[in-house]
Enzyme design. Structure first.
Site, PDB file in Angstrom:
ATOM      1  N   GLY A  20       0.786  -1.230   0.000  1.00 26.04           N
ATOM      2  CA  GLY A  20       0.000   0.000   0.000  1.00 26.04           C
ATOM      3  C   GLY A  20       0.816   1.278   0.000  1.00 26.04           C
ATOM      4  N   SER A  21       2.050   1.245  -0.517  1.00 26.49           N
ATOM      5  CA  SER A  21       2.856   2.470  -0.528  1.00 26.49           C
ATOM      6  C   SER A  21       2.257   3.526  -1.459  1.00 26.49           C
ATOM      7  CB  SER A  21       4.301   2.156  -0.912  1.00 26.49           C
ATOM      8  OG  SER A  21       4.381   1.582  -2.207  1.00 26.49           O
ATOM      9  N   ASN A  22       1.657   3.097  -2.552  1.00 26.12           N
ATOM     10  CA  ASN A  22       0.984   4.063  -3.428  1.00 26.12           C
ATOM     11  C   ASN A  22      -0.292   4.596  -2.776  1.00 26.12           C
ATOM     12  OD1 ASN A  22       2.625   4.228  -5.896  1.00 26.12           O
ATOM     13  ND2 ASN A  22       2.188   2.055  -6.073  1.00 26.12           N
ATOM     14  N   HIS A 120      -5.862  -8.058  -9.437  1.00 21.01           N
ATOM     15  CA  HIS A 120      -7.027  -8.780  -9.961  1.00 21.01           C
ATOM     16  C   HIS A 120      -7.464  -8.053 -11.221  1.00 21.01           C
ATOM     17  CE1 HIS A 120     -10.877 -10.987 -10.047  1.00 21.01           C
ATOM     18  NE2 HIS A 120     -11.428  -9.814 -10.347  1.00 21.01           N
ATOM     19  N   ASN A 139      -5.827   3.010 -13.218  1.00 23.19           N
ATOM     20  CA  ASN A 139      -4.874   2.007 -12.748  1.00 23.19           C
ATOM     21  C   ASN A 139      -3.442   2.480 -12.986  1.00 23.19           C
ATOM     22  OD1 ASN A 139      -3.982  -0.745 -11.942  1.00 23.19           O
ATOM     23  ND2 ASN A 139      -3.355  -0.910 -14.080  1.00 23.19           N
ATOM     24  N   HIS A 141       0.324   1.274 -13.811  1.00 19.28           N
ATOM     25  CA  HIS A 141       1.018   0.116 -14.385  1.00 19.28           C
ATOM     26  C   HIS A 141       2.470   0.475 -14.676  1.00 19.28           C
ATOM     27  CE1 HIS A 141       1.588  -3.653 -16.416  1.00 19.28           C
ATOM     28  NE2 HIS A 141       1.976  -3.055 -17.524  1.00 19.28           N
ATOM     29  N   ASP A 181      -4.461  -3.296 -19.377  1.00 14.07           N
ATOM     30  CA  ASP A 181      -3.461  -2.240 -19.488  1.00 14.07           C
ATOM     31  C   ASP A 181      -3.481  -1.526 -20.833  1.00 14.07           C
ATOM     32  OD1 ASP A 181      -2.516  -2.800 -16.884  1.00 14.07           O
ATOM     33  OD2 ASP A 181      -1.234  -4.394 -17.644  1.00 14.07           O
ATOM     34  N   GLU A 210       6.503   5.950  -9.240  1.00 10.51           N
ATOM     35  CA  GLU A 210       5.083   5.589  -9.178  1.00 10.51           C
ATOM     36  C   GLU A 210       4.349   6.446  -8.160  1.00 10.51           C
ATOM     37  OE1 GLU A 210       5.081   0.834 -10.362  1.00 10.51           O
ATOM     38  OE2 GLU A 210       5.157   1.438  -8.259  1.00 10.51           O
TER      39      GLU A 210
END
Length: 232
Positions: A20-22, A120, A139, A141, A181, A210
């Site tokens: 969960g760093s982002n 997922h 998202n 990526h 993606d 990121e």
């Protein structure tokens, strides 16, 4: 038109599967005002030991664990492709309904879903109900558009660098569509490889980028959502 800062905050739901760093970067950016007039209303995790839940507790953000197997959608060890496909569809549909329900309060329904390390792949049963309600799904990526789609993107890019096939990789935040993606990029950043750099060093460097990009892209989308709200 009323000052946009007088509007209710844009409601964000974050989905994560691991550290969960982002997610933490988003928490900090909302608190600092780098993501304007916004609020993270909930976290969803699909792994029971995801450290992201500890981050949510520290920030006072409600969270829930909702897993394909743990939720009873798929038997552990099931290999039958038809059963797996059907289970994933039921899981996606159930999760979409949870998102739309807004924790039982329609006023808590998110306007934006941010996938921040969510392991997922969603199908129609999740994406179409949210699209009908105007909820955006984005998202993060670790690759450039149309390069290294799917899992193991950093590793595959690194292997190509070692083989002399490329000199750069990158990261992007994109809209989520059925094709993995392949949704329209929101923000993209190229990252040059460095001679002598090992995979672990590259991964650490990419993760640092990121954290910046997911904040910048989320802020960009939030501004668009706020500007698109009808004038009162």
């Amino acid at each position: 038109m009323a000052d946009r800062q007088e509007q209710p905050p844009c409601r964000i739901l974050v989905m994560a599967s691991g550290n969960g760093s982002n997610f933490q970067a988003l928490i900090d950016a909302v608190a600092a005002g780098r993501i304007p007039n916004s609020r993270i209303v909930r976290l969803v995790v699909n792994r029971a030991k995801a450290y992201a839940t500890t981050r949510a507790d520290s920030a006072g953000i409600p969270w829930e664990y909702f897993n394909l197997i743990g939720g009873g959608f798929l038997a552990k060890g099931e290999r039958d492709e038809a059963k797996v496909r059907e289970a994933r569809e039921r899981y996606d549909a159930a999760l979409a309904q949870r998102v739309l329900a807004g924790s039982g309060d329609i006023r808590e329904r998110p306007e934006l879903v941010v996938l921040a390390g969510w392991m997922h792949v969603f199908g129609r049963a999740f994406l179409e109900p949210l699209e009908r309600e105007g909820i955006r799904v984005i998202n993060l990526h670790p690759a450039l558009p149309r390069e290294y789609n799917g899992a193991g993107a950093i590793e595959r890019a690194f292997e190509d660098f070692k083989a002399g096939k490329t000199t750069r990789t990158g990261i992007m935040v994109h809209y989520v569509i059925l094709e993995m993606d392949m949704g329209a990029p929101i923000l993209v950043r190229e990252i040059e490889f460095r001679e002598g750099e090992e995979l672990a060093q590259l991964e650490e460097r990419i993760h640092g980028h990121e954290h910046e990009l997911i904040v910048e892209a989320t802020a960009k989308v939030v501004r668009e959502i706020l500007e698109a709200r009808p004038a009162k």
